[in-house]
Design a protein around this motif. Sequence first.
Motif, PDB file in Angstrom:
ATOM      1  N   ALA A  81      46.758  25.575  41.063  1.00 45.04           N
ATOM      2  CA  ALA A  81      47.956  25.652  42.051  1.00 45.04           C
ATOM      3  C   ALA A  81      48.589  26.892  42.341  1.00 45.04           C
ATOM      4  N   GLY A  82      48.911  27.673  40.907  1.00 42.85           N
ATOM      5  CA  GLY A  82      49.581  28.840  41.027  1.00 42.85           C
ATOM      6  C   GLY A  82      48.313  29.711  41.808  1.00 42.85           C
ATOM      7  N   ILE A  83      47.072  29.832  41.468  1.00 41.74           N
ATOM      8  CA  ILE A  83      46.177  30.760  42.001  1.00 41.74           C
ATOM      9  C   ILE A  83      46.258  30.548  43.607  1.00 41.74           C
ATOM     10  N   ALA A  84      46.303  29.082  43.882  1.00 42.38           N
ATOM     11  CA  ALA A  84      46.097  28.942  45.318  1.00 42.38           C
ATOM     12  C   ALA A  84      47.466  29.398  45.968  1.00 42.38           C
ATOM     13  N   ASP A  85      48.475  29.479  45.585  1.00 43.03           N
ATOM     14  CA  ASP A  85      49.612  29.583  46.165  1.00 43.03           C
ATOM     15  C   ASP A  85      49.589  31.219  46.651  1.00 43.03           C
ATOM     16  N   VAL A  86      49.012  31.928  45.589  1.00 42.83           N
ATOM     17  CA  VAL A  86      48.575  33.540  45.977  1.00 42.83           C
ATOM     18  C   VAL A  86      47.790  33.763  47.245  1.00 42.83           C
ATOM     19  N   GLY A  87      46.830  32.880  47.355  1.00 47.86           N
ATOM     20  CA  GLY A  87      45.914  32.735  48.594  1.00 47.86           C
ATOM     21  C   GLY A  87      46.628  32.342  49.955  1.00 47.86           C
ATOM     22  N   ARG A  88      47.646  31.354  49.650  1.00 55.62           N
ATOM     23  CA  ARG A  88      48.419  30.858  50.639  1.00 55.62           C
ATOM     24  C   ARG A  88      49.409  32.096  51.235  1.00 55.62           C
ATOM     25  N   VAL A  89      49.864  32.969  50.387  1.00 60.63           N
ATOM     26  CA  VAL A  89      50.803  33.949  50.523  1.00 60.63           C
ATOM     27  C   VAL A  89      49.896  34.955  51.561  1.00 60.63           C
ATOM     28  N   VAL A  90      48.732  35.305  50.943  1.00 58.64           N
ATOM     29  CA  VAL A  90      47.837  36.298  51.740  1.00 58.64           C
ATOM     30  C   VAL A  90      47.224  35.572  53.182  1.00 58.64           C
ATOM     31  N   VAL A 133      43.894  38.257  23.515  1.00 54.89           N
ATOM     32  CA  VAL A 133      44.941  38.418  24.735  1.00 54.89           C
ATOM     33  C   VAL A 133      44.089  39.214  25.839  1.00 54.89           C
ATOM     34  N   VAL A 134      43.676  40.114  25.427  1.00 55.23           N
ATOM     35  CA  VAL A 134      43.002  41.301  26.696  1.00 55.23           C
ATOM     36  C   VAL A 134      41.932  40.327  27.383  1.00 55.23           C
ATOM     37  N   ASP A 135      41.259  39.403  26.573  1.00 58.33           N
ATOM     38  CA  ASP A 135      40.068  38.797  27.156  1.00 58.33           C
ATOM     39  C   ASP A 135      40.831  37.481  28.191  1.00 58.33           C
ATOM     40  N   ALA A 136      42.019  37.068  27.805  1.00 53.92           N
ATOM     41  CA  ALA A 136      42.653  36.215  28.650  1.00 53.92           C
ATOM     42  C   ALA A 136      43.153  36.615  29.832  1.00 53.92           C
ATOM     43  N   GLU A 137      43.784  38.118  29.818  1.00 50.78           N
ATOM     44  CA  GLU A 137      44.313  38.696  30.811  1.00 50.78           C
ATOM     45  C   GLU A 137      43.234  39.070  31.741  1.00 50.78           C
ATOM     46  N   ALA A 138      42.155  39.373  31.324  1.00 52.28           N
ATOM     47  CA  ALA A 138      40.888  39.802  32.256  1.00 52.28           C
ATOM     48  C   ALA A 138      40.356  38.530  33.056  1.00 52.28           C
ATOM     49  N   GLN A 139      40.479  37.139  32.176  1.00 52.16           N
ATOM     50  CA  GLN A 139      40.326  35.866  33.136  1.00 52.16           C
ATOM     51  C   GLN A 139      41.272  35.595  34.290  1.00 52.16           C
ATOM     52  N   LEU A 140      42.466  36.099  33.889  1.00 54.24           N
ATOM     53  CA  LEU A 140      43.409  36.154  35.086  1.00 54.24           C
ATOM     54  C   LEU A 140      43.361  36.983  36.163  1.00 54.24           C
ATOM     55  N   ILE A 141      42.842  38.301  35.869  1.00 55.46           N
ATOM     56  CA  ILE A 141      42.605  39.068  37.086  1.00 55.46           C
ATOM     57  C   ILE A 141      41.490  38.658  37.588  1.00 55.46           C
ATOM     58  N   VAL A 142      40.473  38.053  37.154  1.00 50.26           N
ATOM     59  CA  VAL A 142      39.186  37.522  37.913  1.00 50.26           C
ATOM     60  C   VAL A 142      39.616  36.355  38.891  1.00 50.26           C
ATOM     61  N   ALA A 143      40.451  35.375  37.968  1.00 53.96           N
ATOM     62  CA  ALA A 143      40.907  34.172  38.919  1.00 53.96           C
ATOM     63  C   ALA A 143      41.455  34.621  40.365  1.00 53.96           C
ATOM     64  N   LEU A 144      42.225  35.636  40.347  1.00 54.13           N
ATOM     65  CA  LEU A 144      43.076  36.204  41.339  1.00 54.13           C
ATOM     66  C   LEU A 144      42.172  36.597  42.400  1.00 54.13           C
ATOM     67  N   ALA A 145      41.332  37.453  41.840  1.00 58.40           N
ATOM     68  CA  ALA A 145      40.336  38.268  42.672  1.00 58.40           C
ATOM     69  C   ALA A 145      39.397  37.149  43.315  1.00 58.40           C
ATOM     70  N   ALA A 146      39.039  36.245  42.611  1.00 57.39           N
ATOM     71  CA  ALA A 146      38.001  35.182  43.105  1.00 57.39           C
ATOM     72  C   ALA A 146      38.566  34.650  44.253  1.00 57.39           C
ATOM     73  N   GLU A 147      39.914  34.310  44.059  1.00 54.08           N
ATOM     74  CA  GLU A 147      40.848  33.700  45.230  1.00 54.08           C
ATOM     75  C   GLU A 147      40.909  34.262  46.520  1.00 54.08           C
ATOM     76  N   VAL A 148      41.094  35.727  46.510  1.00 56.40           N
ATOM     77  CA  VAL A 148      41.591  36.407  47.739  1.00 56.40           C
ATOM     78  C   VAL A 148      40.623  37.288  48.207  1.00 56.40           C
ATOM     79  N   THR A 149      39.392  37.742  47.405  1.00 57.61           N
ATOM     80  CA  THR A 149      38.446  38.669  47.724  1.00 57.61           C
ATOM     81  C   THR A 149      37.722  38.417  49.029  1.00 57.61           C
ATOM     82  N   SER A 150      37.645  37.183  49.624  1.00 55.31           N
ATOM     83  CA  SER A 150      37.076  36.813  50.889  1.00 55.31           C
ATOM     84  C   SER A 150      37.654  36.983  52.055  1.00 55.31           C
ATOM     85  N   ARG A 151      38.979  36.986  51.739  1.00 56.94           N
ATOM     86  CA  ARG A 151      40.162  37.145  52.815  1.00 56.94           C
ATOM     87  C   ARG A 151      40.179  38.486  53.548  1.00 56.94           C
TER      88      ARG A 151
END
Length: 443
Positions: A81-90, A133-151
């Motif tokens: 839901a948090g990731i989706a909200d980022v897409g809604r802002v875009v 921690v770094v692996d988890a951070e990278a996963q968040l970066i990927v999740a955000l990118a996946a949400e918005v990249t096609s917009r």
Amino acid sequence: MSRPDITTPTNRDQRAAARKNPLRWGVNYTPSEGWFHSWQDFDADAVRADFESIAKLGLDHVRIFPLWPLLQPNRSLIRPAGIADVGRVVDAAAEFGLDVSVDGLQGHLSSFDFLPSWVTSWHRRNIYTDPQVVDAEAQLIVALAAEVTSRPNVLGMTLGNETNQFAVARHPEQQVTSPAEMGEWFATLLAAARKAWPTGMHQHSFDDNAWFVDSCPVTPRHATSLGDVTTVHSWVFVAVARLFPQGHPARTLFADYLVQLADAYSNDPTRPIWLQEIGAPHPAVPVEGAADFLEQSLRPVLDTPNLWGVTWWCSHDVSRKLADFPELEYSLGLLDSERRVKPGGQRLAELIAAEKTNPTAPVWRSTALSFDPGDEATGVGRSVADPSGALFPAWLELTASGQKPALVRASQRENSRYLAARGITDVRNISDAHSSTHSGCQD
């Protein structure tokens, strides 16, 4: 984003071509209702109203800041839901013709830290060096990118806002790391962003400690070699306002100085520079003088050939209903917390309109001051460029004489191809400027 070799004869033409695209004008988006805490109670209509007020100023992009603890409250949990909200802002931004740059790990904003509980207190772990921690951070970066990249209205991703803040000695809970480890951290997260979002413009950001403080683990080399653009954050309240009195040109020329410093540290003369943050902080800038400060700070940088864009801090004032902010945060907006345009917002709108009609032409700065930054791998020696040192006053002295000086590292002053690519024909030492500015400027 490919970059030409600096030894190619067409490089100067490529530097000129960098400004054939219109200069980008944007703002760092601070929600008028609830500040960044509004991510907890997402209101799409409030966001749309904010974006409508931003678009009316003629701006073409916003930078947004989703909060890390809300997106990833547990190391192994990224909230859909948090990731989706980022897409809604875009998507909301698209309704008003605004492009969006997304920040990833938030991190640090306006004196407040936003770290998830799984790296603090009893679970404290180093956010730069702990492998899990770094692996988890990278996963968040990927999740955000996946949400918005096609917009279609997204620009790319900044890893986080001034991510060096946690690593500097002044931080009350410093996360200790080295320049080498910091470089690995940037490279890992930028690679994650690039793999998930191949076409995005991805970068990292930092405060001016990276340019001036020898012990800062983020170095000028990191700033100008990692990511697709070099970001610049220009804030006069940190040092310049303490060293130079009200009305001194140092205050309105500081952004230009940082842009030239960023240009000097890059081995690629065509590397884009993004003035990603600049604001008019009270009381360093009187409220009644904010509009003049805005224009006088921005005009000097507009002729930089490889300047990608300007993104003002910030869109809307922090509401006085919110407590414990540094005083300056309540007055930084182009609009107030009721979405009414302030004098600075009106002045920026006028500047944008004028630049769209008659753009400032790129200028190659033929005169440059040489400086020795010391050990570029560790950053030890970079403090020569601090506003309290000799370089800045010497650069100001040349500017006062009617020139627009560049800066060049001592290691490049005999590199004729490099100098030609930047249009530099006259390299001077600091002593050649015969600076008298600094001795008479202190409060």
